[in-house]
Design a protein around this motif. Structure first.
Motif, PDB file in Angstrom:
ATOM      1  N   THR A  88      41.348  43.888  45.828  1.00 27.62           N
ATOM      2  CA  THR A  88      42.079  42.842  45.124  1.00 27.62           C
ATOM      3  C   THR A  88      41.104  41.950  44.353  1.00 27.62           C
ATOM      4  OG1 THR A  88      41.987  41.262  46.947  1.00 27.62           O
ATOM      5  CG2 THR A  88      43.800  42.853  46.968  1.00 27.62           C
ATOM      6  N   TYR A  89      41.665  41.055  43.550  1.00 27.45           N
ATOM      7  CA  TYR A  89      40.839  40.204  42.684  1.00 27.45           C
ATOM      8  C   TYR A  89      39.828  39.364  43.463  1.00 27.45           C
ATOM      9  CZ  TYR A  89      43.268  35.918  44.006  1.00 27.45           C
ATOM     10  OH  TYR A  89      43.749  34.845  44.715  1.00 27.45           O
ATOM     11  N   ASN A  90      40.118  39.067  44.746  1.00 27.12           N
ATOM     12  CA  ASN A  90      39.212  38.233  45.539  1.00 27.12           C
ATOM     13  C   ASN A  90      38.350  39.032  46.516  1.00 27.12           C
ATOM     14  OD1 ASN A  90      41.098  38.962  47.420  1.00 27.12           O
ATOM     15  ND2 ASN A  90      41.908  36.907  47.773  1.00 27.12           N
ATOM     16  N   LEU A  93      45.084  39.558  30.791  1.00 25.05           N
ATOM     17  CA  LEU A  93      45.067  38.122  31.035  1.00 25.05           C
ATOM     18  C   LEU A  93      43.716  37.669  31.581  1.00 25.05           C
ATOM     19  CD1 LEU A  93      48.624  37.520  32.565  1.00 25.05           C
ATOM     20  CD2 LEU A  93      47.813  36.856  30.295  1.00 25.05           C
ATOM     21  N   ASN A  94      42.897  38.624  32.005  1.00 27.96           N
ATOM     22  CA  ASN A  94      41.537  38.302  32.453  1.00 27.96           C
ATOM     23  C   ASN A  94      40.619  38.283  31.229  1.00 27.96           C
ATOM     24  OD1 ASN A  94      38.794  38.485  33.442  1.00 27.96           O
ATOM     25  ND2 ASN A  94      39.630  39.098  35.422  1.00 27.96           N
ATOM     26  N   PRO A 100      48.739  36.493  46.659  1.00 27.11           N
ATOM     27  CA  PRO A 100      47.982  35.360  46.107  1.00 27.11           C
ATOM     28  C   PRO A 100      47.691  35.576  44.630  1.00 27.11           C
ATOM     29  CG  PRO A 100      46.555  36.767  47.452  1.00 27.11           C
ATOM     30  CD  PRO A 100      47.953  37.266  47.638  1.00 27.11           C
ATOM     31  N   PHE A 101      47.728  34.516  43.852  1.00 26.95           N
ATOM     32  CA  PHE A 101      47.512  34.618  42.420  1.00 26.95           C
ATOM     33  C   PHE A 101      46.104  34.171  42.051  1.00 26.95           C
ATOM     34  CE2 PHE A 101      52.323  33.945  41.488  1.00 26.95           C
ATOM     35  CZ  PHE A 101      52.561  35.249  41.872  1.00 26.95           C
ATOM     36  N   GLY A 102      45.455  34.949  41.197  1.00 27.63           N
ATOM     37  CA  GLY A 102      44.119  34.608  40.739  1.00 27.63           C
ATOM     38  C   GLY A 102      43.523  35.747  39.941  1.00 27.63           C
ATOM     39  N   SER A 103      42.328  35.514  39.395  1.00 26.52           N
ATOM     40  CA  SER A 103      41.640  36.524  38.593  1.00 26.52           C
ATOM     41  C   SER A 103      40.229  36.743  39.112  1.00 26.52           C
ATOM     42  CB  SER A 103      41.591  36.102  37.120  1.00 26.52           C
ATOM     43  OG  SER A 103      42.885  36.063  36.562  1.00 26.52           O
TER      44      SER A 103
END
Length: 362
Positions: free
Chosen positions: A304-306, A117-118, A85-88
Protein backbone atom coordinates in the motif's frame (compact mmCIF):
# COMPACT_ATOMS: atom_id res chain seq x y z
CA UNK A 1 -12.44 -22.61 -37.53
CA UNK A 2 -13.43 -23.74 -34.02
CA UNK A 3 -13.17 -20.63 -31.83
CA UNK A 4 -12.66 -21.11 -28.11
CA UNK A 5 -11.88 -18.72 -25.30
CA UNK A 6 -8.15 -18.89 -24.69
CA UNK A 7 -7.46 -21.32 -21.82
CA UNK A 8 -5.69 -20.36 -18.61
CA UNK A 9 -2.21 -21.58 -19.64
CA UNK A 10 -2.45 -19.83 -23.00
CA UNK A 11 -3.44 -16.59 -21.31
CA UNK A 12 -0.57 -16.84 -18.84
CA UNK A 13 1.82 -17.45 -21.73
CA UNK A 14 0.41 -14.43 -23.57
CA UNK A 15 0.88 -12.24 -20.50
CA UNK A 16 4.49 -13.41 -20.09
CA UNK A 17 5.14 -12.86 -23.80
CA UNK A 18 3.75 -9.32 -23.66
CA UNK A 19 5.78 -8.58 -20.53
CA UNK A 20 9.04 -9.70 -22.13
CA UNK A 21 8.54 -7.93 -25.46
CA UNK A 22 7.50 -4.61 -23.91
CA UNK A 23 10.21 -4.43 -21.22
CA UNK A 24 12.49 -1.98 -22.96
CA UNK A 25 14.09 -0.97 -19.66
CA UNK A 26 15.56 -4.43 -19.11
CA UNK A 27 17.75 -4.18 -22.22
CA UNK A 28 19.08 -0.80 -21.06
CA UNK A 29 20.09 -1.78 -17.54
CA UNK A 30 23.51 -3.10 -16.43
CA UNK A 31 24.63 -6.69 -16.86
CA UNK A 32 24.83 -6.99 -13.08
CA UNK A 33 21.20 -5.94 -12.69
CA UNK A 34 20.08 -8.21 -15.54
CA UNK A 35 21.79 -11.17 -13.85
CA UNK A 36 20.16 -10.32 -10.52
CA UNK A 37 16.67 -10.21 -12.06
CA UNK A 38 17.13 -13.41 -14.09
CA UNK A 39 18.54 -15.31 -11.09
CA UNK A 40 15.54 -14.35 -8.98
CA UNK A 41 13.10 -15.38 -11.71
CA UNK A 42 14.83 -18.77 -12.00
CA UNK A 43 14.60 -19.29 -8.23
CA UNK A 44 10.86 -18.68 -8.42
CA UNK A 45 10.38 -21.01 -11.40
CA UNK A 46 12.12 -23.83 -9.51
CA UNK A 47 9.75 -23.61 -6.52
CA UNK A 48 6.42 -22.55 -8.04
CA UNK A 49 5.04 -26.08 -8.33
CA UNK A 50 6.23 -27.15 -4.86
CA UNK A 51 5.01 -23.99 -3.10
CA UNK A 52 7.19 -24.19 0.03
CA UNK A 53 6.18 -22.12 3.05
CA UNK A 54 9.60 -20.50 3.38
CA UNK A 55 11.10 -19.33 0.10
CA UNK A 56 14.49 -18.02 -1.00
CA UNK A 57 13.38 -15.96 -3.97
CA UNK A 58 12.28 -12.38 -3.60
CA UNK A 59 9.07 -11.32 -5.37
CA UNK A 60 9.28 -11.47 -9.15
CA UNK A 61 6.50 -8.93 -9.46
CA UNK A 62 5.03 -6.31 -7.15
CA UNK A 63 1.84 -4.32 -7.11
CA UNK A 64 2.59 -0.98 -5.52
CA UNK A 65 -0.12 1.52 -4.68
CA UNK A 66 0.94 5.09 -5.60
CA UNK A 67 -2.15 6.55 -3.95
CA UNK A 68 -5.48 5.55 -2.43
CA UNK A 69 -7.01 8.89 -3.45
CA UNK A 70 -9.44 8.93 -6.37
CA UNK A 71 -11.34 11.48 -8.43
CA UNK A 72 -14.33 9.19 -9.07
CA UNK A 73 -17.01 7.61 -6.92
CA UNK A 74 -17.55 4.24 -8.59
CA UNK A 75 -20.63 2.32 -7.51
CA UNK A 76 -18.74 -0.88 -6.71
CA UNK A 77 -15.83 0.80 -4.89
CA UNK A 78 -15.54 -0.32 -1.27
CA UNK A 79 -12.77 2.01 -0.11
CA UNK A 80 -14.88 4.12 2.22
CA UNK A 81 -17.04 1.23 3.43
CA UNK A 82 -14.01 -0.83 4.44
CA UNK A 83 -12.15 2.06 6.00
CA UNK A 84 -9.23 2.16 3.56
CA UNK A 85 -6.76 4.86 4.74
CA UNK A 86 -6.31 7.71 2.28
CA UNK A 87 -2.92 9.01 1.24
CA UNK A 88 -0.19 8.99 -1.41
CA UNK A 89 3.23 7.34 -1.55
CA UNK A 90 6.22 9.67 -1.62
CA UNK A 91 9.03 9.20 -4.11
CA UNK A 92 11.42 8.62 -1.19
CA UNK A 93 9.30 5.74 0.12
CA UNK A 94 9.11 4.28 -3.39
CA UNK A 95 12.91 4.31 -3.65
CA UNK A 96 13.26 2.60 -0.28
CA UNK A 97 10.88 -0.15 -1.40
CA UNK A 98 12.85 -0.77 -4.59
CA UNK A 99 16.09 -0.85 -2.62
CA UNK A 100 14.63 -3.80 -0.71
CA UNK A 101 12.99 -5.41 -3.75
CA UNK A 102 16.19 -5.11 -5.78
CA UNK A 103 15.52 -7.87 -8.35
CA UNK A 104 11.96 -7.23 -9.49
CA UNK A 105 11.07 -7.99 -13.09
CA UNK A 106 7.74 -6.13 -13.09
CA UNK A 107 5.75 -3.58 -11.10
CA UNK A 108 2.05 -2.89 -11.45
CA UNK A 109 1.53 0.68 -10.30
CA UNK A 110 -2.07 0.49 -9.15
CA UNK A 111 -4.15 0.16 -6.03
CA UNK A 112 -7.27 1.64 -4.49
CA UNK A 113 -6.85 5.06 -6.10
CA UNK A 114 -6.11 6.87 -9.37
CA UNK A 115 -2.33 6.88 -9.89
CA UNK A 116 -2.18 10.16 -11.84
CA UNK A 117 -3.26 11.99 -8.68
CA UNK A 118 0.24 11.28 -7.36
CA UNK A 119 2.37 14.20 -8.57
CA UNK A 120 5.57 12.13 -8.33
CA UNK A 121 4.31 9.21 -10.41
CA UNK A 122 6.63 9.83 -13.36
CA UNK A 123 9.65 10.13 -11.03
CA UNK A 124 8.73 6.65 -9.76
CA UNK A 125 8.41 5.25 -13.27
CA UNK A 126 11.77 6.68 -14.37
CA UNK A 127 13.48 5.34 -11.25
CA UNK A 128 12.09 1.85 -11.91
CA UNK A 129 13.04 2.11 -15.59
CA UNK A 130 16.65 2.77 -14.58
CA UNK A 131 16.63 -0.52 -12.67
CA UNK A 132 15.41 -2.52 -15.67
CA UNK A 133 11.93 -3.05 -14.24
CA UNK A 134 8.87 -3.38 -16.46
CA UNK A 135 6.15 -0.93 -15.41
CA UNK A 136 2.46 -1.59 -16.02
CA UNK A 137 -0.18 0.89 -14.88
CA UNK A 138 -3.94 0.94 -14.34
CA UNK A 139 -6.02 4.11 -14.62
CA UNK A 140 -9.62 5.22 -14.91
CA UNK A 141 -8.46 7.27 -17.91
CA UNK A 142 -10.12 10.53 -16.90
CA UNK A 143 -6.81 12.33 -16.27
CA UNK A 144 -5.12 11.41 -19.57
CA UNK A 145 -4.53 14.99 -20.64
CA UNK A 146 -2.18 15.89 -23.49
CA UNK A 147 0.52 16.73 -20.94
CA UNK A 148 0.14 13.36 -19.19
CA UNK A 149 0.18 11.52 -22.54
CA UNK A 150 3.37 13.36 -23.51
CA UNK A 151 5.02 12.26 -20.25
CA UNK A 152 3.83 8.68 -20.80
CA UNK A 153 5.60 8.66 -24.16
CA UNK A 154 8.86 9.81 -22.54
CA UNK A 155 9.15 6.81 -20.19
CA UNK A 156 9.02 3.03 -20.63
CA UNK A 157 5.61 1.58 -19.79
CA UNK A 158 4.73 -1.97 -20.80
CA UNK A 159 0.96 -1.76 -20.57
CA UNK A 160 -1.64 0.84 -19.67
CA UNK A 161 -4.95 -0.66 -18.57
CA UNK A 162 -7.94 1.68 -18.71
CA UNK A 163 -11.26 0.98 -16.98
CA UNK A 164 -14.23 1.03 -19.38
CA UNK A 165 -17.30 -0.79 -18.04
CA UNK A 166 -19.78 -0.12 -20.84
CA UNK A 167 -19.80 0.86 -24.49
CA UNK A 168 -22.78 3.11 -23.76
CA UNK A 169 -22.53 6.56 -22.19
CA UNK A 170 -25.50 6.30 -19.83
CA UNK A 171 -24.54 2.89 -18.42
CA UNK A 172 -20.87 3.83 -18.05
CA UNK A 173 -21.58 7.08 -16.23
CA UNK A 174 -24.10 5.38 -13.95
CA UNK A 175 -21.32 3.11 -12.65
CA UNK A 176 -18.33 5.49 -12.84
CA UNK A 177 -19.73 8.49 -10.96
CA UNK A 178 -18.15 11.85 -11.95
CA UNK A 179 -16.67 10.43 -15.18
CA UNK A 180 -17.58 11.63 -18.67
CA UNK A 181 -17.81 8.90 -21.31
CA UNK A 182 -17.18 11.21 -24.26
CA UNK A 183 -14.07 12.69 -22.67
CA UNK A 184 -12.78 9.23 -21.82
CA UNK A 185 -13.14 8.09 -25.44
CA UNK A 186 -11.18 11.15 -26.62
CA UNK A 187 -8.46 10.50 -24.04
CA UNK A 188 -7.99 6.87 -25.08
CA UNK A 189 -7.93 7.76 -28.79
CA UNK A 190 -5.38 10.54 -28.18
CA UNK A 191 -3.23 8.11 -26.19
CA UNK A 192 -3.21 5.33 -28.78
CA UNK A 193 -2.53 7.75 -31.62
CA UNK A 194 0.37 9.41 -29.82
CA UNK A 195 1.91 6.05 -28.86
CA UNK A 196 1.68 4.92 -32.49
CA UNK A 197 3.05 8.23 -33.77
CA UNK A 198 6.09 8.02 -31.48
CA UNK A 199 6.56 4.31 -32.21
CA UNK A 200 6.38 3.26 -28.57
CA UNK A 201 5.89 -0.41 -27.67
CA UNK A 202 3.39 0.32 -24.89
CA UNK A 203 0.27 -1.85 -24.99
CA UNK A 204 -2.96 0.04 -24.41
CA UNK A 205 -5.75 -2.15 -23.06
CA UNK A 206 -9.26 -1.56 -21.81
CA UNK A 207 -10.42 -3.42 -18.73
CA UNK A 208 -14.20 -3.90 -18.49
CA UNK A 209 -15.81 -5.30 -15.37
CA UNK A 210 -18.53 -7.75 -16.34
CA UNK A 211 -21.98 -7.12 -14.85
CA UNK A 212 -25.24 -8.87 -15.64
CA UNK A 213 -26.36 -5.86 -17.63
CA UNK A 214 -23.31 -5.65 -19.90
CA UNK A 215 -22.84 -9.31 -20.89
CA UNK A 216 -24.48 -8.57 -24.24
CA UNK A 217 -21.89 -5.84 -24.80
CA UNK A 218 -18.84 -8.14 -24.76
CA UNK A 219 -18.47 -8.19 -28.58
CA UNK A 220 -19.22 -4.44 -28.62
CA UNK A 221 -16.20 -3.85 -26.38
CA UNK A 222 -14.03 -5.35 -29.12
CA UNK A 223 -15.64 -3.13 -31.76
CA UNK A 224 -15.03 -0.14 -29.49
CA UNK A 225 -11.45 -1.22 -28.83
CA UNK A 226 -10.81 -1.44 -32.57
CA UNK A 227 -12.13 2.10 -33.09
CA UNK A 228 -9.99 3.42 -30.25
CA UNK A 229 -6.85 1.60 -31.41
CA UNK A 230 -6.27 -0.54 -28.32
CA UNK A 231 -4.20 -3.74 -28.37
CA UNK A 232 -5.90 -5.81 -25.69
CA UNK A 233 -9.10 -6.23 -23.70
CA UNK A 234 -8.87 -7.74 -20.22
CA UNK A 235 -12.28 -8.79 -18.95
CA UNK A 236 -12.97 -9.53 -15.29
CA UNK A 237 -16.11 -10.20 -13.30
CA UNK A 238 -17.31 -8.09 -10.40
CA UNK A 239 -15.37 -9.01 -7.26
CA UNK A 240 -17.22 -11.63 -5.21
CA UNK A 241 -15.04 -11.86 -2.10
CA UNK A 242 -17.33 -12.10 0.90
CA UNK A 243 -16.41 -8.77 2.44
CA UNK A 244 -16.70 -6.99 -0.91
CA UNK A 245 -20.13 -8.51 -1.52
CA UNK A 246 -21.34 -7.43 1.90
CA UNK A 247 -20.24 -3.86 1.15
CA UNK A 248 -22.15 -3.55 -2.14
CA UNK A 249 -25.52 -1.86 -2.27
CA UNK A 250 -28.57 -3.88 -3.36
CA UNK A 251 -28.24 -2.97 -7.03
CA UNK A 252 -24.53 -3.90 -7.21
CA UNK A 253 -25.24 -7.24 -5.52
CA UNK A 254 -27.86 -7.94 -8.17
CA UNK A 255 -25.28 -7.36 -10.94
CA UNK A 256 -23.07 -10.33 -10.00
CA UNK A 257 -23.22 -13.15 -12.55
CA UNK A 258 -24.50 -16.14 -10.59
CA UNK A 259 -27.01 -18.31 -12.46
CA UNK A 260 -26.17 -21.08 -14.91
CA UNK A 261 -28.06 -19.31 -17.71
CA UNK A 262 -26.03 -16.12 -17.11
CA UNK A 263 -22.80 -18.12 -17.16
CA UNK A 264 -23.80 -19.78 -20.44
CA UNK A 265 -24.62 -16.39 -21.96
CA UNK A 266 -21.30 -15.02 -20.70
CA UNK A 267 -19.42 -17.87 -22.37
CA UNK A 268 -21.31 -17.40 -25.65
CA UNK A 269 -20.62 -13.68 -25.75
CA UNK A 270 -16.99 -14.22 -24.78
CA UNK A 271 -16.56 -16.55 -27.76
CA UNK A 272 -18.12 -13.88 -30.00
CA UNK A 273 -15.69 -11.33 -28.56
CA UNK A 274 -12.79 -13.70 -29.23
CA UNK A 275 -13.82 -14.08 -32.87
CA UNK A 276 -13.82 -10.33 -33.32
CA UNK A 277 -10.52 -10.11 -31.45
CA UNK A 278 -8.97 -12.49 -33.99
CA UNK A 279 -10.31 -10.37 -36.85
CA UNK A 280 -9.07 -7.08 -35.40
CA UNK A 281 -5.86 -8.57 -33.89
CA UNK A 282 -6.89 -7.58 -30.38
CA UNK A 283 -5.87 -9.94 -27.56
CA UNK A 284 -8.82 -11.04 -25.39
CA UNK A 285 -8.02 -11.97 -21.79
CA UNK A 286 -10.50 -13.64 -19.46
CA UNK A 287 -8.80 -16.18 -17.22
CA UNK A 288 -11.42 -16.70 -14.51
CA UNK A 289 -12.89 -19.92 -15.90
CA UNK A 290 -10.04 -22.06 -14.63
CA UNK A 291 -7.20 -21.55 -12.21
CA UNK A 292 -4.44 -23.76 -10.78
CA UNK A 293 -4.79 -22.00 -7.45
CA UNK A 294 -3.34 -18.75 -6.18
CA UNK A 295 0.44 -18.42 -6.62
CA UNK A 296 0.65 -14.74 -5.70
CA UNK A 297 2.27 -15.21 -2.21
CA UNK A 298 5.15 -17.05 -3.89
CA UNK A 299 5.48 -14.79 -6.94
CA UNK A 300 4.37 -11.31 -5.96
CA UNK A 301 3.79 -8.81 -3.19
CA UNK A 302 1.18 -6.07 -2.71
CA UNK A 303 2.29 -2.86 -0.99
CA UNK A 304 0.00 0.00 0.00
CA UNK A 305 0.97 3.67 -0.27
CA UNK A 306 2.30 3.65 3.33
CA UNK A 307 4.35 0.45 3.02
CA UNK A 308 1.85 -2.02 4.49
CA UNK A 309 1.98 -5.49 2.93
CA UNK A 310 -1.17 -7.52 2.31
CA UNK A 311 -1.69 -10.79 0.48
CA UNK A 312 -2.92 -9.09 -2.71
CA UNK A 313 -4.77 -6.09 -4.14
CA UNK A 314 -8.15 -7.67 -3.34
CA UNK A 315 -7.46 -7.35 0.37
CA UNK A 316 -8.15 -3.74 1.21
CA UNK A 317 -8.46 -4.08 4.98
CA UNK A 318 -4.71 -3.67 5.45
CA UNK A 319 -4.78 -3.39 9.24
CA UNK A 320 -6.88 -6.51 9.78
CA UNK A 321 -4.93 -8.71 7.34
CA UNK A 322 -1.60 -6.88 7.28
CA UNK A 323 1.45 -9.12 6.83
CA UNK A 324 3.93 -6.47 7.91
CA UNK A 325 5.36 -3.16 6.77
CA UNK A 326 8.18 -3.22 4.24
CA UNK A 327 9.48 0.20 5.29
CA UNK A 328 9.56 -0.43 9.03
CA UNK A 329 10.71 -4.07 8.98
CA UNK A 330 13.40 -6.25 7.48
CA UNK A 331 12.16 -7.63 4.15
CA UNK A 332 12.80 -11.31 4.96
CA UNK A 333 11.15 -10.87 8.35
CA UNK A 334 7.96 -9.96 6.48
CA UNK A 335 8.28 -12.21 3.41
CA UNK A 336 8.90 -15.38 5.40
CA UNK A 337 7.15 -14.36 8.62
CA UNK A 338 4.58 -16.51 10.41
CA UNK A 339 1.63 -14.69 8.81
CA UNK A 340 2.96 -15.24 5.28
CA UNK A 341 3.73 -18.89 6.05
CA UNK A 342 0.19 -19.50 7.34
CA UNK A 343 -1.23 -17.82 4.23
CA UNK A 344 0.92 -19.99 1.93
CA UNK A 345 0.00 -23.13 3.86
CA UNK A 346 -3.75 -22.59 3.45
CA UNK A 347 -3.51 -21.60 -0.21
CA UNK A 348 -1.30 -24.59 -0.98
CA UNK A 349 -4.05 -26.81 0.46
CA UNK A 350 -6.65 -24.90 -1.64
CA UNK A 351 -8.27 -23.57 1.50
CA UNK A 352 -9.44 -19.98 1.77
CA UNK A 353 -7.70 -17.86 4.40
CA UNK A 354 -10.15 -15.50 6.15
CA UNK A 355 -9.05 -12.61 3.92
CA UNK A 356 -9.66 -14.63 0.74
CA UNK A 357 -13.14 -16.10 1.30
CA UNK A 358 -15.11 -15.87 -1.93
CA UNK A 359 -12.12 -15.27 -4.21
CA UNK A 360 -12.23 -17.37 -7.41
CA UNK A 361 -8.45 -17.94 -7.32
CA UNK A 362 -8.48 -20.06 -4.17
Amino acid sequence: MNYKVMNYKSMRFRKYYDAIRTNQSFSKTSLKQKAKIITNVMKFLRIQSKKPLIIKNKPVTAQIEPTSLCNLGCRFCVRTKMGVPFGSMSFEIFKKILDKLDCLFKINLSGQGELFLNKEIFDMIRYANNRGILINISTNGTLLTKDVIDKICQVDIGEIGISVDSTKKEKYEKVRINANFGELMKNIKNLTEEIKKRKRKTIVSIAPIIFKNNIEELPEFVELGHKLGVNKISFQTLQTKENFFNSYDKEMKSQIVTSDSESVKLKEKMIEAKKLGDIYEITIIFDEDESPGCIWPWRGIYITYNGDVTACCKITESKEFELGNIIKQNFWEVWNGEKYQELRKLLKERKAPPACVGCNRV
